[in-house]
Design a protein around this motif. Structure first.
Motif, PDB file in Angstrom:
ATOM      1  N   UNK A   1      -5.544  -1.720  11.584  1.00 48.98           N
ATOM      2  CA  UNK A   1      -4.142  -1.414  12.438  1.00 48.98           C
ATOM      3  C   UNK A   1      -2.957  -1.115  11.268  1.00 48.98           C
ATOM      4  N   UNK A   2      -2.993  -1.805  10.086  1.00 51.95           N
ATOM      5  CA  UNK A   2      -1.808  -1.615   9.185  1.00 51.95           C
ATOM      6  C   UNK A   2      -1.873  -0.481   8.108  1.00 51.95           C
ATOM      7  N   UNK A   3      -3.123   0.212   8.045  1.00 55.08           N
ATOM      8  CA  UNK A   3      -2.995   1.372   7.102  1.00 55.08           C
ATOM      9  C   UNK A   3      -2.244   2.546   7.580  1.00 55.08           C
ATOM     10  N   UNK A   4      -2.138   2.709   9.268  1.00 56.45           N
ATOM     11  CA  UNK A   4      -1.312   3.886   9.444  1.00 56.45           C
ATOM     12  C   UNK A   4       0.184   3.615   9.292  1.00 56.45           C
ATOM     13  N   UNK A   5       0.533   2.307   9.431  1.00 63.24           N
ATOM     14  CA  UNK A   5       1.801   2.094   9.039  1.00 63.24           C
ATOM     15  C   UNK A   5       2.385   2.368   7.711  1.00 63.24           C
ATOM     16  N   UNK A   6       1.443   2.131   6.849  1.00 62.83           N
ATOM     17  CA  UNK A   6       1.897   2.396   5.364  1.00 62.83           C
ATOM     18  C   UNK A   6       1.980   3.962   5.284  1.00 62.83           C
TER      19      UNK A   6
ATOM     20  N   UNK B   1       1.036  -1.167  -0.055  1.00 65.48           N
ATOM     21  CA  UNK B   1       0.040   0.233   0.118  1.00 65.48           C
ATOM     22  C   UNK B   1       0.805   1.303  -0.055  1.00 65.48           C
ATOM     23  N   UNK B   2       2.051   1.207   0.969  1.00 68.19           N
ATOM     24  CA  UNK B   2       2.859   2.358   0.865  1.00 68.19           C
ATOM     25  C   UNK B   2       3.611   2.625  -0.298  1.00 68.19           C
ATOM     26  N   UNK B   3       4.006   1.635  -1.336  1.00 67.24           N
ATOM     27  CA  UNK B   3       4.579   1.936  -2.541  1.00 67.24           C
ATOM     28  C   UNK B   3       3.537   2.115  -3.616  1.00 67.24           C
ATOM     29  N   UNK B   4       2.301   1.767  -3.533  1.00 68.98           N
ATOM     30  CA  UNK B   4       1.232   2.024  -4.425  1.00 68.98           C
ATOM     31  C   UNK B   4       1.046   3.561  -4.054  1.00 68.98           C
TER      32      UNK B   4
ATOM     33  N   UNK C   1      -4.548  10.201   0.440  1.00 64.84           N
ATOM     34  CA  UNK C   1      -5.943   9.698   0.522  1.00 64.84           C
ATOM     35  C   UNK C   1      -6.169   8.689  -0.531  1.00 64.84           C
ATOM     36  N   UNK C   2      -5.685   8.970  -1.716  1.00 68.10           N
ATOM     37  CA  UNK C   2      -6.135   8.158  -3.083  1.00 68.10           C
ATOM     38  C   UNK C   2      -6.042   6.844  -2.903  1.00 68.10           C
ATOM     39  N   UNK C   3      -5.226   6.242  -1.910  1.00 68.24           N
ATOM     40  CA  UNK C   3      -4.967   4.765  -1.611  1.00 68.24           C
ATOM     41  C   UNK C   3      -6.202   4.368  -0.700  1.00 68.24           C
TER      42      UNK C   3
END
Length: 479
Positions: A235-240, A18-21, A221-223
């Motif tokens: 839980x994991x979206x904030x890590x991205x 998600x972070x790379x996208x 926010x586009x992702x």
């Protein structure tokens, strides 16, 4: 027929993916070039100030909103719908989708430029291609891409990984080679090269370029529509978002410093925004006696990066536009999906609007003017809509007993509201000053032409946002 919301899901996405996208849609080497031309080496300080005072809060705000509304697939439009009602949800969906179109045009323009460098090995000149030829080739890129997206619907995450990863690696390479270059005691292009060059100047030019600085680093926010496809999204979206903030900081600060080593910040080429990335890697190759090796390595990376941007922007934008209550305000033809769950007619509408923007801007004197005006248009429309994100955050924190989240950015509600209002004011200020053209001499015919386009083109986008709900209402009344 399946709706867009119930279309076939991709495999569950991890937070590094998600972070790379997201990195693909947020920042790239070109974004550094654009603002380096506007500010010179002072942009290094601008990046640092914005990272601390705007970007990090912005991306962590996105992290909280994505965690709060992790079961909704509409991203920003869902957040606004929950906090401000259905009608505002549609307005947000439309605005967020339509302001991505100038960026899509910019990406398609950059794709044409990258292929010109690939096949010619040098910058595209007006003698080699007319304004209208440039516009037609860009429109053709859209048509080819829509065919690609229609036939290969499940390649999105791979494009994001390859495109985002390759661009980040190229930036690291550029910075490493700069360190090696300086370590050998070689000549620095910017002279004099001293501390004063890096000091920010808060003059009218800074405020005129503020919108483009914000545009260069927004888009996180586009992702958000993909949070429903993540493993443990809340839980994991904030890590991205944390990973994205680190990558953004590295790219902007060290990348801008490196540009000052290979370019004279006091005397920059007029076409730097269009061709500066290629000039940079070409210069680096020449300095190390490797010819065009780095140039062609970057050209291939840039082409992959641009294709990944097109994929994520078109797909993510369509998800925002066609989800939630937005469907109530749209002609039913636009909500039609193909066998892969893709809004094919929405893609064609995207191409149509982008073509109108292209051909309006093609009335400018040169290809470089077209590129610059469409680029700066992003610094107007995009920050205005980003302001809606901060409004959603303000509403969530003002009513935090109603909105529960696994991740909370700033525990203290009063401080969180102050940060939300601060970010909102900064974005609106940058967008408003961005209407003033920065790439033409004040009062010249080209300056006036650009000013008119900066006003007329956003009005066209707003007009379409009014017409489509009226068509949808007529269809409901006659069904």
């Amino acid at each position: 027929m399946d709706s867009f919301d119930t279309a076939q899901k991709r495999k569950q996405l991890t937070w590094p993916v998600i972070a790379l996208m997201d990195f693909v849609t947020v920042i790239g080497f070109d974004d550094i070039i654009y603002n380096f031309q506007n500010q010179g080496l002072a942009v290094v300080s601008d990046w640092i100030l914005l990272l601390i005072l705007f970007v990090i809060p912005y991306e962590l705000i996105v992290g909280q909103l994505g965690s709060t509304f992790s079961n909704d697939g509409g991203g920003l439009s869902s957040w606004i719908r929950h906090t401000s009602g259905d009608k505002m949800g549609y307005i947000t969906a439309w605005c967020y989708w339509v302001v991505s179109l100038p960026y899509l045009v910019d990406v398609a323009n950059s794709t044409v430029v990258s292929f010109a460098w690939l096949f010619k090995g040098h910058a595209l000149s007006d003698a080699e291609m007319s304004n209208w030829g440039f516009a037609l080739l860009t429109a053709l890129i859209f048509v080819i891409f829509i065919f690609f997206q229609h036939r290969f619907a499940n390649t999105l995450q791979w494009l994001g990984i390859i495109g985002g990863g390759a661009m980040f690696i190229m930036t690291i390479l550029f910075v490493i080679m700069t360190v090696v270059y300086l370590g050998e005691g070689r000549h620095i292009a910017t002279q004099p090269f001293h501390f004063k060059n890096f000091l920010p100047t808060f003059n009218i030019k800074f405020f005129m370029s503020l919108g483009l600085l914000i545009f260069a680093m927004n888009g996180a926010e586009f992702i958000a529509p993909y949070v429903t496809e993540m493993k443990d999204g809340p839980k994991n979206f904030p890590k991205a978002m944390y990973m994205l903030a680190i990558m953004t900081a590295f790219l902007t600060i060290f990348g801008s410093f490196s540009l000052g080593v290979f370019f004279n910040a006091h005397h920059l080429p007029d076409d730097l925004k269009m061709n500066g990335s290629y000039y940079a890697f070409q210069a680096m190759g020449n300095k190390f006696g490797l010819g065009n090796f780095f140039l062609y390595l970057f050209i291939v990376t840039q082409a992959l990066y641009m294709i990944a941007q097109l994929a994520i922007l078109v797909d993510g934008g369509a998800r925002i536009f066609l989800s939630d209550t937005a469907k109530r305000y749209l002609p039913r033809q636009l909500t039609k999906t193909d066998k892969n769950g893709l809004p094919i007619n929405g893609y064609w509408l995207t191409t149509g609007i982008c073509s109108v923007l292209l051909f309006l801007s093609a009335t400018l004197p040169s290809v470089n003017d077209i590129f610059n005006q469409l680029l700066n248009l992003n610094g107007i429309v995009s920050p205005y809509v980003t302001g809606l994100l901060f409004w959603a955050f303000i509403k969530v924190r003002a009513n935090q007993d109603k909105f529960n989240s696994e991740y909370v950015y700033i525990k203290n509600r009063t401080l969180a509201l102050i940060v939300g209002w601060w970010c909102l004011i900064v974005t609106v200020t940058g967008a408003t000053f961005g209407i003033i053209p920065i790439d033409a001499k004040f009062g010249s015919p080209t300056w006036i032409h650009m000013l008119i386009l900066n006003i007329v083109e956003p009005l066209i986008m707003i007009g379409l946002g009014i017409i489509l709900p009226l068509i949808a209402k007529w269809q409901r009344n006659h069904n």
